[in-house]
Design a protein around this motif. Structure first.
Motif, mmCIF file in Angstrom:
data_model
loop_
_atom_site.group_PDB
_atom_site.id
_atom_site.type_symbol
_atom_site.label_atom_id
_atom_site.label_comp_id
_atom_site.label_asym_id
_atom_site.label_seq_id
_atom_site.Cartn_x
_atom_site.Cartn_y
_atom_site.Cartn_z
ATOM 1 N N ARG A 61 40.822 52.932 53.529
ATOM 2 C CA ARG A 61 40.486 53.772 52.379
ATOM 3 C C ARG A 61 41.559 53.732 51.302
ATOM 4 O O ARG A 61 41.533 54.538 50.366
ATOM 5 C CB ARG A 61 40.274 55.221 52.833
ATOM 6 N N LEU A 62 42.492 52.804 51.430
ATOM 7 C CA LEU A 62 43.597 52.705 50.485
ATOM 8 C C LEU A 62 43.615 51.354 49.792
ATOM 9 O O LEU A 62 43.119 50.362 50.320
ATOM 10 C CB LEU A 62 44.939 52.870 51.217
ATOM 11 N N GLY A 63 44.230 51.333 48.618
ATOM 12 C CA GLY A 63 44.557 50.089 47.937
ATOM 13 C C GLY A 63 45.907 50.247 47.287
ATOM 14 O O GLY A 63 46.409 51.359 47.110
ATOM 15 N N ARG A 64 46.527 49.132 46.917
ATOM 16 C CA ARG A 64 47.837 49.186 46.282
ATOM 17 C C ARG A 64 47.691 49.356 44.771
ATOM 18 O O ARG A 64 46.908 48.657 44.132
ATOM 19 C CB ARG A 64 48.632 47.919 46.593
ATOM 20 N N VAL A 65 48.470 50.271 44.221
ATOM 21 C CA VAL A 65 48.477 50.513 42.786
ATOM 22 C C VAL A 65 49.290 49.409 42.109
ATOM 23 O O VAL A 65 50.378 49.054 42.585
ATOM 24 C CB VAL A 65 49.093 51.892 42.477
ATOM 25 N N PRO A 66 48.808 48.839 40.997
ATOM 26 C CA PRO A 66 49.601 47.829 40.280
ATOM 27 C C PRO A 66 50.996 48.343 39.959
ATOM 28 O O PRO A 66 51.186 49.525 39.639
ATOM 29 C CB PRO A 66 48.781 47.598 39.007
ATOM 30 N N ASP A 67 51.974 47.459 40.054
ATOM 31 C CA ASP A 67 53.384 47.859 39.971
ATOM 32 C C ASP A 67 53.734 48.577 38.670
ATOM 33 O O ASP A 67 54.580 49.465 38.663
ATOM 34 C CB ASP A 67 54.289 46.628 40.130
ATOM 35 N N LEU A 93 34.412 48.946 30.916
ATOM 36 C CA LEU A 93 33.966 47.820 31.728
ATOM 37 C C LEU A 93 32.744 47.141 31.123
ATOM 38 O O LEU A 93 32.616 45.914 31.174
ATOM 39 C CB LEU A 93 33.667 48.293 33.151
ATOM 40 N N GLY A 94 31.832 47.949 30.558
ATOM 41 C CA GLY A 94 30.660 47.367 29.922
ATOM 42 C C GLY A 94 31.057 46.412 28.809
ATOM 43 O O GLY A 94 30.502 45.314 28.673
ATOM 44 N N ARG A 95 32.033 46.814 27.999
ATOM 45 C CA ARG A 95 32.535 45.938 26.933
ATOM 46 C C ARG A 95 33.183 44.695 27.538
ATOM 47 O O ARG A 95 32.955 43.569 27.067
ATOM 48 C CB ARG A 95 33.544 46.716 26.088
ATOM 49 N N LEU A 149 39.553 47.220 41.640
ATOM 50 C CA LEU A 149 40.078 48.129 40.632
ATOM 51 C C LEU A 149 41.434 47.647 40.127
ATOM 52 O O LEU A 149 41.681 47.593 38.915
ATOM 53 C CB LEU A 149 40.185 49.535 41.224
ATOM 54 N N ALA A 150 42.326 47.298 41.039
ATOM 55 C CA ALA A 150 43.651 46.821 40.639
ATOM 56 C C ALA A 150 43.546 45.552 39.799
ATOM 57 O O ALA A 150 44.287 45.378 38.818
ATOM 58 C CB ALA A 150 44.505 46.558 41.888
ATOM 59 N N ARG A 151 42.624 44.666 40.153
ATOM 60 C CA ARG A 151 42.453 43.429 39.395
ATOM 61 C C ARG A 151 41.955 43.718 37.979
ATOM 62 O O ARG A 151 42.432 43.123 37.002
ATOM 63 C CB ARG A 151 41.487 42.499 40.121
ATOM 64 N N HIS A 152 41.013 44.650 37.839
ATOM 65 C CA HIS A 152 40.517 44.998 36.505
ATOM 66 C C HIS A 152 41.631 45.590 35.643
ATOM 67 O O HIS A 152 41.719 45.301 34.449
ATOM 68 C CB HIS A 152 39.363 45.993 36.632
ATOM 69 N N VAL A 153 42.482 46.409 36.244
ATOM 70 C CA VAL A 153 43.596 46.991 35.499
ATOM 71 C C VAL A 153 44.576 45.902 35.091
ATOM 72 O O VAL A 153 45.025 45.831 33.937
ATOM 73 C CB VAL A 153 44.295 48.087 36.336
ATOM 74 N N THR A 154 44.933 45.039 36.025
ATOM 75 C CA THR A 154 45.899 43.978 35.759
ATOM 76 C C THR A 154 45.399 43.016 34.683
ATOM 77 O O THR A 154 46.177 42.525 33.855
ATOM 78 C CB THR A 154 46.202 43.208 37.052
ATOM 79 N N GLU A 155 44.087 42.760 34.662
ATOM 80 C CA GLU A 155 43.508 41.837 33.681
ATOM 81 C C GLU A 155 43.281 42.494 32.325
ATOM 82 O O GLU A 155 42.813 41.841 31.388
ATOM 83 C CB GLU A 155 42.183 41.294 34.210
ATOM 84 N N GLY A 156 43.589 43.790 32.206
ATOM 85 C CA GLY A 156 43.438 44.478 30.933
ATOM 86 C C GLY A 156 42.034 44.927 30.615
ATOM 87 O O GLY A 156 41.746 45.317 29.482
ATOM 88 N N LYS A 157 41.138 44.894 31.592
ATOM 89 C CA LYS A 157 39.758 45.318 31.363
ATOM 90 C C LYS A 157 39.607 46.836 31.431
ATOM 91 O O LYS A 157 38.592 47.374 30.967
ATOM 92 C CB LYS A 157 38.834 44.680 32.405
ATOM 93 N N LEU A 158 40.577 47.506 32.015
ATOM 94 C CA LEU A 158 40.425 48.922 32.303
ATOM 95 C C LEU A 158 41.773 49.613 32.227
ATOM 96 O O LEU A 158 42.773 49.111 32.751
ATOM 97 C CB LEU A 158 39.829 49.095 33.714
#
Length: 322
Positions: free
Chosen positions: A115-121, A170-172, A279-288
């Motif tokens: 139920r966990l994931g790593r938060v981007p640094d 995300l839609g954008r 979620l972390a990938r979307h944040v890292t890629e600047g989508k979110l």
């Protein structure tokens, strides 16, 4: 103070925000296969209003005191025997689980590692608390349930709120033409999130909005009316039900799903590690990006509930656990 206890938000009866208080409860210890997290922040979610008021008592029961809080960010401080996939010191985010699994509004929490994931640094843990529940829901709604495609017309109802603000971004990012429904005071705000069109929901009727390929609804009311705006082959994802009429609203959702197979989708988010990796990938890629309206200390959780019930939130109200 006894270090075997911790602060937690509790309530001893159903009611308004005034029933919430910070008390002390036993500090949990991780069982085999569990993780102990030192909670740094959490967000206030709409479903918790109904939970606190007793509208979901058939699910949560009447045993008191009851706990509050659904999602969280923090650091791993201990591992139960046999726990793998996570290490002490990891910065993590997650969701405590389905009802009656509330309890993240506390200094510590035990959860299974899946139920966990790593938060981007480079993401602050307090700001990050705006994302675990709402953004994983938005990703699942747009990508997995609606299969949103580039160039399609997307309507986001309740676009300024937690899930709505993530869905607009995300839609954008997914290449859709995004129409956002929000209050007049929030129209410029949702434009900054990426909405191509921002409309005051009180100044138009649904019939004036035109057809859409995908509708993401976070309001839970008038679902049949908005369903009529779907193009042939369109998909509607309903992410909320009317909290003032929970039984009737859920019945309407069920009927829509039965009579509109493949067109109306309803789900209650229950994210696991794969969702948090996305979620972390979307944040890292600047989508979110996390959208935080106001940060409240743990002792003012009741004030955060009052603010959410008053309406007008931009993104999320976050509670900081010092």
């Amino acid at each position: 103070m006894n270090d075997r206890t911790m602060k937690a938000v509790l309530f001893d009866r159903f009611g308004g925000p005034e029933v919430l208080y910070v008390g002390r409860v036993p500090r949990p210890e991780p069982a085999p296969g569990e993780v102990l997290v030192r909670v740094r922040a959490l967000s206030v979610n709409g479903g918790e209003m109904a939970f606190r008021a007793g509208r979901t008592r058939l699910l949560t029961g009447r045993k008191f005191p009851q706990r509050m809080g659904q999602d969280f960010t923090g650091e791993v401080v201990a591992l139960g025997t046999g726990t793998t996939g996570v290490a002490v010191g990891d910065r993590v985010w997650g969701v405590a689980g389905r009802l009656p699994g509330f309890g993240s509004a506390a200094e510590y929490l035990t959860v299974p590692p899946q139920r966990l994931g790593r938060v981007p640094d480079d993401l602050d843990l307090v700001a990050a608390a705006a994302l675990p529940a709402t953004a994983t829901t938005a990703v699942t709604a747009l990508r997995d349930k609606a299969a949103l495609r580039p160039g399609e017309r997307l309507l986001v109802r309740g676009a300024a709120g937690g899930v709505g603000s993530a869905a607009v971004q995300l839609g954008r990012a997914y290449g859709a033409q995004v129409t956002a429904l929000a209050r007049a005071a929030n129209l410029d705000f949702v434009r900054t999130l990426g909405a191509h069109h921002a409309i005051d929901h009180r100044t138009v009727t649904p019939a004036e909005l035109g057809p859409f390929d995908v509708i993401v609804d976070t309001a839970g009311t008038d679902l049949r009316t908005f369903r009529r705006l779907l193009k042939p082959g369109g998909r509607m994802v309903a992410l909320a039900f009317d909290m003032t009429r929970p039984i009737a609203s859920l019945g309407s959702l069920a009927a829509s799903a039965v009579h509109g197979p493949g067109r109306v989708h309803f789900f209650s988010g229950d994210p696991v590690r794969a969702h948090f990796d996305d979620l972390a990938r979307h944040v890292t890629e600047g989508k979110l990006e996390p959208v935080v309206d106001t940060v409240f200390p743990l002792e003012e959780t009741a004030a955060a509930h009052r603010a959410l019930e008053a309406g007008g939130v931009r993104g999320k109200y976050v509670v900081r656990v010092d």
